[in-house]
Design an enzyme around this catalytic site. Sequence first.
Site, PDB file in Angstrom:
ATOM      1  CD  GLU A  21     -22.649  -0.939 -48.534  1.00 13.88           C
ATOM      2  OE1 GLU A  21     -23.400  -0.586 -47.591  1.00 13.88           O
ATOM      3  OE2 GLU A  21     -21.459  -0.599 -48.594  1.00 13.88           O
ATOM      4  CB  THR A  23     -26.163  -7.473 -45.144  1.00 12.60           C
ATOM      5  OG1 THR A  23     -25.405  -6.346 -44.719  1.00 12.60           O
ATOM      6  CG2 THR A  23     -25.353  -8.291 -46.128  1.00 12.60           C
ATOM      7  N   GLY A 108     -25.744  12.989 -51.395  1.00 16.28           N
ATOM      8  CA  GLY A 108     -25.849  11.985 -52.464  1.00 16.28           C
ATOM      9  C   GLY A 108     -24.550  11.267 -52.733  1.00 16.28           C
ATOM     10  CB  SER A 112     -25.637   7.751 -44.529  1.00 19.46           C
ATOM     11  OG  SER A 112     -26.955   7.455 -44.214  1.00 19.46           O
ATOM     12  CD  GLU A 146     -33.853   7.302 -45.802  1.00 29.54           C
ATOM     13  OE1 GLU A 146     -33.348   7.967 -44.884  1.00 29.54           O
ATOM     14  OE2 GLU A 146     -33.297   7.102 -46.891  1.00 29.54           O
ATOM     15  CG  ASP A 158     -27.407   4.312 -43.983  1.00 30.04           C
ATOM     16  OD1 ASP A 158     -26.518   3.454 -43.956  1.00 30.04           O
ATOM     17  OD2 ASP A 158     -28.013   4.645 -45.011  1.00 30.04           O
TER      18      ASP A 158
HETATM   19  C1  GLA Z   1     -28.486   2.692 -47.879  1.00 28.85           C
HETATM   20  C2  GLA Z   1     -29.535   2.320 -46.836  1.00 28.85           C
HETATM   21  C3  GLA Z   1     -28.987   1.343 -45.811  1.00 28.85           C
HETATM   22  C4  GLA Z   1     -28.288   0.165 -46.473  1.00 28.85           C
HETATM   23  C5  GLA Z   1     -27.341   0.644 -47.551  1.00 28.85           C
HETATM   24  C6  GLA Z   1     -26.757  -0.494 -48.353  1.00 28.85           C
HETATM   25  O1  GLA Z   1     -27.460   3.446 -47.312  1.00 28.85           O
HETATM   26  O2  GLA Z   1     -30.014   3.463 -46.173  1.00 28.85           O
HETATM   27  O3  GLA Z   1     -30.020   0.905 -44.965  1.00 28.85           O
HETATM   28  O4  GLA Z   1     -29.216  -0.754 -46.984  1.00 28.85           O
HETATM   29  O5  GLA Z   1     -27.946   1.527 -48.466  1.00 28.85           O
HETATM   30  O6  GLA Z   1     -25.994  -1.300 -47.546  1.00 28.85           O
END
Ligand code: GLA
Length: 371
Positions: A21, A23, A108, A112, A146, A158
């Site tokens: 996460e 990363t 939310g 994603s 985004e 995502d």
């Molecule tokens: C969101 C972002 C991703 C990623 C995650 C955390 O989903 O869109 O790019 O950074 O948070 O891992």
Amino acid sequence: MENFAPELTISSPGRINFVGEHTDYNMGYVLPTAIGNKITFKLARNSTQNICNVYSVGYEGFTFDLNEISISNTEWQNYILGVVNEILKLTDKLRGFDCTIESDLPLGSGLSSSAAMECGLAFGLNELFVLGLSKIMLVELSQRAEHSYVGTQCGIMDQFASVMSKEGKILLLDCQSLEYQRIPIHIHPYKILMLNTKVSHNLASSEYNTRKQECEEGVSILKKRNPQINSLRDVTREMLEVSKGAMNQTIYNRCSFIIDENKRVLEMAEAFRQNNLETVGRLLYEAHHGISKLYEVSCPESDFLVEFTKMNPFILGARQTGGGFGGCTLNIIHEDALEDFITSASKAYYEKFNIRLEAFEVEPSGGTSIR
Ligand code: GLA
């Protein structure tokens, strides 16, 4: 509602991430997969050069002109407008279109829905107008949408997972080189259970960008002793310890989490390859601890749900998945214990937060596709 005959139907899935996460924007590793929950687009060219009509089940529709695209005050419209804006930078083949959007992805919830929205539209318009954009171009333009229209400086995970996933497999993605491997997973008799906290704290987007800046600050401090590094991906534990005195505790904690999290991704990928689910579970708990205490992107609701699983011998591991501050927790649970656990977790969660928990199973599923 719409009154056009669709030429094309596109399915665009949400995703879960097993570990890794925050990363992605640190050029590290992630381990996501698409899931069965998705956004469905029905699309058709219309007779105009530049007028686009978007209808949405559950939201008010809107119309826009390809020649006058700008950021909207209505947040969800920016996923659409941002994608169209990015496509227009790459091609002049886009014309007026009609589109309906329907979602069974809880919004939310850290699954994603935003990437599903962006990638589904990008994929659909690419097909409809024969734009000739590659899948990776669709992924990257959706990410840029985004950044520029939604305002979250997200990484690539995502969008990549939404487009590139295959059924029954997870993606081990190197966010620096974009090299990836698809790893088949066999977890029977265990299941992937998602618990939706139903909270999505407003600070998610601003705190997300703050985390990114904190990591960049860490890199700039670390660079003084290690000029060769470009991101936290290049930083070892030893480098961090040597520079610890030069940074405040918050920056140290953020960097520390990312270094460990990258290791956890590689370790978990190997554990999945060997079907070592105990290790997968342990790493999930370790990751959540870091998410909560070092990276500080959890919340009381997610912490409660993860803690609650620790009393249950049928659950191998759990953690909050996604950007943070709520959304869903991901749990690896034995199928025999599923129903009892959902009942007891729902009761405890309701008693504590007065919120009705939503629980659903997911499976690694295919990426964005024509239906
Ligand atoms: C969101 C972002 C991703 C990623 C995650 C955390 O989903 O869109 O790019 O950074 O948070 O891992």
